[in-house]
Design a protein around this motif. Structure first.
Motif, PDB file in Angstrom:
ATOM      1  N   ARG A 178      -4.264  32.749 -29.600  1.00  9.85           N
ATOM      2  CA  ARG A 178      -3.536  32.133 -28.482  1.00  9.85           C
ATOM      3  C   ARG A 178      -2.049  32.427 -28.640  1.00  9.85           C
ATOM      4  O   ARG A 178      -1.479  32.197 -29.696  1.00  9.85           O
ATOM      5  N   THR A 179      -1.441  32.915 -27.572  1.00 13.69           N
ATOM      6  CA  THR A 179      -0.056  33.381 -27.629  1.00 13.69           C
ATOM      7  C   THR A 179       0.849  32.478 -26.795  1.00 13.69           C
ATOM      8  O   THR A 179       0.454  31.983 -25.735  1.00 13.69           O
ATOM      9  N   ILE A 180       2.064  32.282 -27.269  1.00 13.56           N
ATOM     10  CA  ILE A 180       3.062  31.561 -26.485  1.00 13.56           C
ATOM     11  C   ILE A 180       3.266  32.308 -25.161  1.00 13.56           C
ATOM     12  O   ILE A 180       3.373  33.540 -25.151  1.00 13.56           O
ATOM     13  N   PRO A 181       3.308  31.605 -24.027  1.00  9.65           N
ATOM     14  CA  PRO A 181       3.512  32.280 -22.736  1.00  9.65           C
ATOM     15  C   PRO A 181       4.703  33.228 -22.770  1.00  9.65           C
ATOM     16  O   PRO A 181       5.756  32.909 -23.324  1.00  9.65           O
ATOM     17  N   GLU A 182       4.504  34.397 -22.147  1.00 10.06           N
ATOM     18  CA  GLU A 182       5.525  35.445 -22.171  1.00 10.06           C
ATOM     19  C   GLU A 182       6.865  34.967 -21.643  1.00 10.06           C
ATOM     20  O   GLU A 182       7.920  35.336 -22.161  1.00 10.06           O
ATOM     21  N   VAL A 183       6.846  34.143 -20.606  1.00  7.65           N
ATOM     22  CA  VAL A 183       8.093  33.710 -19.987  1.00  7.65           C
ATOM     23  C   VAL A 183       8.982  32.974 -20.991  1.00  7.65           C
ATOM     24  O   VAL A 183      10.210  33.095 -20.951  1.00  7.65           O
ATOM     25  N   LEU A 184       8.374  32.242 -21.932  1.00  4.72           N
ATOM     26  CA  LEU A 184       9.166  31.497 -22.906  1.00  4.72           C
ATOM     27  C   LEU A 184       9.765  32.403 -23.971  1.00  4.72           C
ATOM     28  O   LEU A 184      10.665  31.991 -24.707  1.00  4.72           O
ATOM     29  N   ARG A 185       9.276  33.646 -24.035  1.00  2.00           N
ATOM     30  CA  ARG A 185       9.809  34.618 -24.990  1.00  2.00           C
ATOM     31  C   ARG A 185      10.719  35.627 -24.320  1.00  2.00           C
ATOM     32  O   ARG A 185      11.233  36.537 -24.955  1.00  2.00           O
ATOM     33  N   SER A 186      10.942  35.454 -22.998  1.00  2.97           N
ATOM     34  CA  SER A 186      11.670  36.467 -22.222  1.00  2.97           C
ATOM     35  C   SER A 186      13.179  36.392 -22.404  1.00  2.97           C
ATOM     36  O   SER A 186      13.889  37.377 -22.196  1.00  2.97           O
ATOM     37  N   GLY A 187      13.686  35.209 -22.765  1.00  3.70           N
ATOM     38  CA  GLY A 187      15.130  35.038 -22.845  1.00  3.70           C
ATOM     39  C   GLY A 187      15.786  34.837 -21.493  1.00  3.70           C
ATOM     40  O   GLY A 187      17.008  34.670 -21.406  1.00  3.70           O
ATOM     41  N   ASP A 188      14.996  34.848 -20.441  1.00  3.18           N
ATOM     42  CA  ASP A 188      15.505  34.655 -19.076  1.00  3.18           C
ATOM     43  C   ASP A 188      15.499  33.150 -18.782  1.00  3.18           C
ATOM     44  O   ASP A 188      14.459  32.580 -18.442  1.00  3.18           O
ATOM     45  N   HIS A 189      16.647  32.525 -18.897  1.00  2.00           N
ATOM     46  CA  HIS A 189      16.717  31.062 -18.800  1.00  2.00           C
ATOM     47  C   HIS A 189      16.354  30.546 -17.407  1.00  2.00           C
ATOM     48  O   HIS A 189      15.782  29.459 -17.271  1.00  2.00           O
ATOM     49  N   ALA A 190      16.654  31.321 -16.386  1.00  3.69           N
ATOM     50  CA  ALA A 190      16.296  30.898 -15.027  1.00  3.69           C
ATOM     51  C   ALA A 190      14.779  30.884 -14.852  1.00  3.69           C
ATOM     52  O   ALA A 190      14.204  29.948 -14.276  1.00  3.69           O
ATOM     53  N   ARG A 191      14.113  31.951 -15.356  1.00  2.00           N
ATOM     54  CA  ARG A 191      12.647  32.003 -15.285  1.00  2.00           C
ATOM     55  C   ARG A 191      12.022  30.882 -16.099  1.00  2.00           C
ATOM     56  O   ARG A 191      11.034  30.266 -15.685  1.00  2.00           O
ATOM     57  N   ILE A 192      12.582  30.625 -17.272  1.00  5.52           N
ATOM     58  CA  ILE A 192      12.052  29.568 -18.143  1.00  5.52           C
ATOM     59  C   ILE A 192      12.166  28.210 -17.465  1.00  5.52           C
ATOM     60  O   ILE A 192      11.224  27.413 -17.450  1.00  5.52           O
ATOM     61  N   GLU A 193      13.322  27.960 -16.861  1.00  5.38           N
ATOM     62  CA  GLU A 193      13.534  26.682 -16.177  1.00  5.38           C
ATOM     63  C   GLU A 193      12.556  26.521 -15.012  1.00  5.38           C
ATOM     64  O   GLU A 193      11.986  25.446 -14.800  1.00  5.38           O
ATOM     65  N   ALA A 194      12.353  27.606 -14.251  1.00  6.61           N
ATOM     66  CA  ALA A 194      11.427  27.552 -13.121  1.00  6.61           C
ATOM     67  C   ALA A 194       9.995  27.318 -13.601  1.00  6.61           C
ATOM     68  O   ALA A 194       9.238  26.549 -12.989  1.00  6.61           O
ATOM     69  N   TRP A 195       9.612  27.985 -14.689  1.00 10.00           N
ATOM     70  CA  TRP A 195       8.264  27.814 -15.245  1.00 10.00           C
ATOM     71  C   TRP A 195       8.059  26.381 -15.727  1.00 10.00           C
ATOM     72  O   TRP A 195       7.008  25.768 -15.460  1.00 10.00           O
ATOM     73  N   ARG A 196       9.031  25.825 -16.416  1.00 12.69           N
ATOM     74  CA  ARG A 196       8.905  24.455 -16.922  1.00 12.69           C
ATOM     75  C   ARG A 196       8.784  23.454 -15.777  1.00 12.69           C
ATOM     76  O   ARG A 196       8.008  22.503 -15.843  1.00 12.69           O
ATOM     77  N   LYS A 197       9.547  23.675 -14.711  1.00 13.51           N
ATOM     78  CA  LYS A 197       9.473  22.797 -13.549  1.00 13.51           C
ATOM     79  C   LYS A 197       8.090  22.870 -12.913  1.00 13.51           C
ATOM     80  O   LYS A 197       7.485  21.842 -12.571  1.00 13.51           O
ATOM     81  N   LEU A 198       7.579  24.096 -12.776  1.00 12.41           N
ATOM     82  CA  LEU A 198       6.260  24.282 -12.180  1.00 12.41           C
ATOM     83  C   LEU A 198       5.185  23.620 -13.027  1.00 12.41           C
ATOM     84  O   LEU A 198       4.281  22.951 -12.503  1.00 12.41           O
ATOM     85  N   MET A 199       5.262  23.786 -14.354  1.00 15.64           N
ATOM     86  CA  MET A 199       4.258  23.197 -15.241  1.00 15.64           C
ATOM     87  C   MET A 199       4.310  21.674 -15.207  1.00 15.64           C
ATOM     88  O   MET A 199       3.273  21.003 -15.227  1.00 15.64           O
ATOM     89  N   ALA A 200       5.518  21.130 -15.167  1.00 11.63           N
ATOM     90  CA  ALA A 200       5.666  19.676 -15.103  1.00 11.63           C
ATOM     91  C   ALA A 200       5.042  19.133 -13.824  1.00 11.63           C
ATOM     92  O   ALA A 200       4.325  18.125 -13.828  1.00 11.63           O
ATOM     93  N   GLU A 201       5.287  19.802 -12.726  1.00  8.91           N
ATOM     94  CA  GLU A 201       4.738  19.364 -11.450  1.00  8.91           C
ATOM     95  C   GLU A 201       3.218  19.525 -11.409  1.00  8.91           C
ATOM     96  O   GLU A 201       2.490  18.634 -10.945  1.00  8.91           O
ATOM     97  N   THR A 202       2.725  20.666 -11.924  1.00 15.97           N
ATOM     98  CA  THR A 202       1.287  20.928 -11.906  1.00 15.97           C
ATOM     99  C   THR A 202       0.537  19.924 -12.768  1.00 15.97           C
ATOM    100  O   THR A 202      -0.476  19.346 -12.357  1.00 15.97           O
ATOM    101  N   ASP A 203       1.023  19.706 -13.993  1.00 17.39           N
ATOM    102  CA  ASP A 203       0.347  18.775 -14.901  1.00 17.39           C
ATOM    103  C   ASP A 203       0.381  17.353 -14.361  1.00 17.39           C
ATOM    104  O   ASP A 203      -0.592  16.600 -14.498  1.00 17.39           O
ATOM    105  N   THR A 204       1.494  16.957 -13.774  1.00 15.69           N
ATOM    106  CA  THR A 204       1.587  15.607 -13.214  1.00 15.69           C
ATOM    107  C   THR A 204       0.619  15.437 -12.059  1.00 15.69           C
ATOM    108  O   THR A 204      -0.069  14.412 -11.955  1.00 15.69           O
ATOM    109  N   ARG A 205       0.549  16.437 -11.191  1.00 15.36           N
ATOM    110  CA  ARG A 205      -0.354  16.358 -10.035  1.00 15.36           C
ATOM    111  C   ARG A 205      -1.810  16.261 -10.479  1.00 15.36           C
ATOM    112  O   ARG A 205      -2.587  15.500  -9.895  1.00 15.36           O
ATOM    113  N   LEU A 206      -2.180  17.001 -11.529  1.00 13.84           N
ATOM    114  CA  LEU A 206      -3.568  17.033 -11.975  1.00 13.84           C
ATOM    115  C   LEU A 206      -3.930  15.843 -12.864  1.00 13.84           C
ATOM    116  O   LEU A 206      -5.027  15.290 -12.751  1.00 13.84           O
TER     117      LEU A 206
END
Length: 243
Positions: free
Chosen positions: A188-216
């Motif tokens: 199992r590998t850490i998601p690529e986005v978290l290893r990208s160094g792209d802080h905008a992408r990381i922030e967007a991914w974290r927001k999406l995951m927070a919303e998805t997990d909360t909804r489910l």
């Protein structure tokens, strides 16, 4: 200003318990907060130090007496809010915790047996609080939970002021998933986005995951979050594209 906690309990030896170690324990030693555990039994009027009696109208168990509870409350009453830990109370929220942590402290009344004589809530200003829809042996564990939630928000306790900003419930959402080294574990590998160094992408991914997990996982939280998000400053609800 030191956050002062007083716990009214039949088992004062349960305190500070886990609050005496880790961040809370260090903060207690440094004087960032104080704790006084008061034995309710000390306020019983008879030689047997009786604090309870049989339920009026019959039934199983015993009920904590209003006169003994009132004497214990009156002995420590000041400008701090008084909270009673009971499954009949209002669910504890992060919003309420933040408000308590910003104040002078709290007095907590711990129930046992079948609970409190209801007249204590009519005769004294006591806020009834619950930490969840389940039954414990007494209010002491609830008091520990409440105090831990407050103490970690006190200035200087967590270290960096931003440490708790993204945690579950602080924004009305569950926290996004967290990862750390090694990069790969059991295939199992850490998601690529978290290893990208792209802080905008990381922030967007974290927001999406927070919303998805909360909804489910917590549709109740998601519904409240969505309700707050589409409400205008005036309080009028905005229509969404799905309506």
């Amino acid at each position: 200003m030191t956050f002062a906690a007083t716990v009214l309990t039949l088992y004062p030896d349960m305190f500070p318990g886990p609050l005496g170690v880790s961040l809370a324990g260090r903060a207690l030693g440094e004087g960032k907060w104080s704790l006084d555990a008061v034995n309710i039994r000390d306020f019983a009027a008879d030689k047997h130090r009786t604090v309870d009696d049989t339920p009026a109208g019959g039934g199983a168990g015993m009920v904590l007496r209003a006169d003994v509870l009132a004497a214990a409350i009156d002995s420590v009453a000041d400008d701090r809010p008084i909270l009673a830990m009971t499954p009949r109370g209002v669910p504890l929220t992060q919003e309420r915790v933040r408000a308590l942590a910003q104040g002078p402290g709290v007095t907590i009344l711990c129930g046992r047996f079948e609970g409190f004589d209801e007249r204590i809530f009519e005769g004294r200003q006591v806020e009834q609080v619950s930490i969840g829809d389940y039954i414990l042996s007494g209010g002491e564990m609830g008091a520990l939970v409440l105090l831990d939630a407050c103490i970690r928000l006190l200035p200087g306790v967590m270290g960096a002021a931003s440490s708790g900003v993204d945690e579950s419930f602080e924004t009305g959402l569950l926290e996004y998933p967290q990862y750390t080294r090694p990069v790969e574990w059991e295939g199992r590998t850490i998601p690529e986005v978290l290893r990208s160094g792209d802080h905008a992408r990381i922030e967007a991914w974290r927001k999406l995951m927070a919303e998805t997990d909360t909804r489910l996982r917590r549709p109740d939280l998601w519904e409240r979050h969505e309700g707050a998000r589409v409400r205008s400053p005036s309080g009028a609800r905005r229509q969404t594209k799905d309506e």
